[in-house]
Design a protein around this motif. Structure first.
Motif, short mmCIF file in Angstrom:
data_model
loop_
_atom_site.label_atom_id
_atom_site.label_comp_id
_atom_site.label_asym_id
_atom_site.label_seq_id
_atom_site.Cartn_x
_atom_site.Cartn_y
_atom_site.Cartn_z
N ARG A 24 0.69 -1.41 0.08
CA ARG A 24 0.17 -0.21 -0.03
C ARG A 24 1.00 1.42 -0.01
O ARG A 24 1.82 1.16 0.78
CB ARG A 24 -1.10 -0.01 1.30
CG ARG A 24 -1.93 1.13 1.24
CD ARG A 24 -2.65 1.50 2.52
NE ARG A 24 -3.42 0.34 2.99
CZ ARG A 24 -4.90 0.15 2.50
NH1 ARG A 24 -5.34 1.21 2.23
NH2 ARG A 24 -5.37 -0.80 2.89
N ASP A 27 -3.36 5.83 -0.58
CA ASP A 27 -4.67 5.19 -1.22
C ASP A 27 -4.51 4.26 -2.23
O ASP A 27 -5.50 3.65 -2.41
CB ASP A 27 -5.50 6.39 -1.62
CG ASP A 27 -6.04 7.27 -0.61
OD1 ASP A 27 -6.13 6.74 0.73
OD2 ASP A 27 -6.08 8.51 -0.63
N GLN A 73 -12.85 -1.48 -7.22
CA GLN A 73 -11.63 -0.64 -6.91
C GLN A 73 -10.66 -0.73 -7.59
O GLN A 73 -9.46 0.09 -7.28
CB GLN A 73 -11.51 -0.50 -5.35
CG GLN A 73 -12.47 -0.03 -4.50
CD GLN A 73 -12.40 -0.42 -3.06
OE1 GLN A 73 -12.10 -1.44 -2.62
NE2 GLN A 73 -12.46 0.89 -2.51
N ASP A 128 -7.27 1.46 -6.17
CA ASP A 128 -7.29 3.00 -5.63
C ASP A 128 -8.62 2.69 -4.34
O ASP A 128 -9.68 2.57 -4.63
CB ASP A 128 -7.87 3.92 -6.53
CG ASP A 128 -7.95 5.11 -6.08
OD1 ASP A 128 -7.79 5.59 -4.66
OD2 ASP A 128 -7.80 6.12 -6.87
N THR A 129 -8.29 2.73 -2.95
CA THR A 129 -9.18 2.63 -2.26
C THR A 129 -10.19 3.93 -2.07
O THR A 129 -10.78 3.90 -1.12
CB THR A 129 -8.38 2.31 -0.80
OG1 THR A 129 -7.50 3.43 -0.46
CG2 THR A 129 -7.60 0.96 -0.79
N ARG A 130 -9.78 4.73 -2.49
CA ARG A 130 -10.60 5.98 -2.52
C ARG A 130 -12.17 5.82 -3.25
O ARG A 130 -13.01 6.49 -2.89
CB ARG A 130 -10.06 7.39 -3.15
CG ARG A 130 -8.84 7.87 -2.24
CD ARG A 130 -8.48 8.73 -2.90
NE ARG A 130 -7.58 8.45 -4.02
CZ ARG A 130 -6.38 8.89 -4.79
NH1 ARG A 130 -6.33 10.17 -4.58
NH2 ARG A 130 -6.06 8.23 -5.78
#
Length: 133
Positions: A24, A27, A73, A128-130
């Motif tokens: 990671r 994000d 995602q 992309d965890t956003r």
């Protein structure tokens, strides 16, 4: 949800080649090429494209689950396929089924060989965890 920045399966290939399955960075989650390893780190389906593709998608889902992320995602993927002409239709069909309406940026490369004898597919991707889960 707190998660580790680095994810590994703890299989011999990781220490043999010196890599992590994913890391990671803010994000984003950068995921190494996933392939058809089983839970013990074995490679049970040399030469069987369909079985390798199914197990590779299972490996992708294991990484996503570790980070609490979803297929939706995934923002980009790179697929490496041995004998792409022969496996293009199966690759496209499986990709459509795996993402079920989601469309990440995607590059598919035909290659002459991959790391393991009989390995026919490998998929690297970025999450992309956003994005909504």
């Amino acid at each position: 949800m707190a998660t580790s920045d680095v994810f590994s399966y703890g299989i011999p290939a990781e220490s043999d080649f010196g890599y992590a399955q994913a890391i990671r960075s803010g994000d984003l989650i950068h995921v190494s090429g996933q392939l058809a390893f089983d839970e013990a780190g074995g490679f049970p389906h040399p030469g069987d494209f369909d079985a390798q593709l199914r197990l590779t998608h299972t490996a992708m889902d294991r990484v996503l689950a570790h980070y609490g992320a979803t297929r939706g995602q995934i923002v980009s993927q790179t697929l490496y396929v041995v004998d792409l002409g022969r496996h293009a239709a199966a690759t496209a069909e499986a990709n459509l089924a795996y993402f079920d309406g989601h469309r990440p940026a995607s590059t598919v490369l035909g290659v002459t060989e991959l790391t393991l004898p009989g390995q026919l597919i490998e998929i690297a991707f970025v999450v992309d965890t956003r994005l909504p889960a």
